[in-house]
Design an enzyme around this catalytic site. Structure first.
Site: not given
Length: 242
Positions: A9, A12, A87, A139, A152, A156, A185
């Protein structure tokens, strides 16, 4: 000494910042992407113009065949693999009680199972390297949880546990394994959030500001040679405490 590094990844967001930082340090970088070929080709052209050695690889980590094949493709192109930066990931936000099972499976399949399969396939190459390292981009959500992001945050949090297991299992083989846990972020993934949500998160930080992808990239670069750090998750979150 220049290393061959795979950044999943890496075209981006945080991954792009990591790619740029590692290329600037003189490393050979392999960048995987799932769908945005235009972005991947753009970063390849940008960094090659600066003299970097970089190649891009299309790969969908939710596809077990793709995940297992990617390290070998990188090794064939560059003659080996020294560092893996896990990532790549996705998010799909919804209320815990309302989220369909298929949506959970997609998030976990990409963020957790895809990362695990890829890492397993990369280990034979990493074990041949002089100073191998694995850095997992987890994360803050995986540490403290996050409203509306149960799939999510679960994926993580599991990656943090995976980091600790890998570190203990492969320390004797010389592989450094650590993770970073970015907080809020500024990336394309967070750009569309409502100002009220941004203010809520920023208000819970000691620095009272949003983080920059470059700050996460600096931490990833540091963890390529972590010294006495092992099985550690670095929080890059501005001192979040809520």
């Amino acid at each position: 000494m220049a290393k061959t590094i795979l950044v999943t990844g890496g075209a981006r967001g945080i991954g792009l910042a990591v790619t740029r930082r590692l290329a600037a340090a003189g490393h050979r970088v392999a960048v995987s992407y799932r769908a945005d070929g235009e972005a991947a080709r753009s970063v390849r052209a940008e960094l090659r113009a600066r003299g970097a050695e970089i190649e891009i690889f299309q790969s969908d980590l939710a596809d077990p065949k793709d995940a297992r094949a990617l390290p070998g493709r990188v090794g064939e192109r560059f003659g080996g693999l020294d560092v893996l930066v896990n990532n790549a990931g996705m998010t799909d936000d919804a209320s815990f009680l309302m989220m369909e099972r298929a949506r959970y499976r997609e998030v976990l399949g990409t963020n957790l199972f895809g990362t695990m399969l890829l890492t397993g396939a990369a280990l034979p190459l990493l074990l041949k390297a002089d100073a191998p390292a694995i850095v997992i981009v987890a994360s803050l959500g995986g540490v403290v949880g996050k409203e509306g992001q149960v799939a999510y945050a679960t994926s993580k949090g599991a990656l943090i546990g995976f980091t600790q297991w890998l570190a203990r299992k492969y320390s004797s083989a010389g592989i450094a394994v650590n993770a970073v846990a970015p907080g809020f972020i500024r990336t394309g993934m967070t750009a569309d959030l409502e100002p009220k949500m941004v203010d809520h998160v920023v208000g819970g930080t000691a620095l009272r500001r949003v983080g920059r992808a470059e700050e996460v990239a600096e931490a990833v670069h540091f963890l390529l040679a972590p010294g006495y750090m092992q099985a550690t998750t670095l929080r890059i979150d501005g001192g979040f405490n809520r």
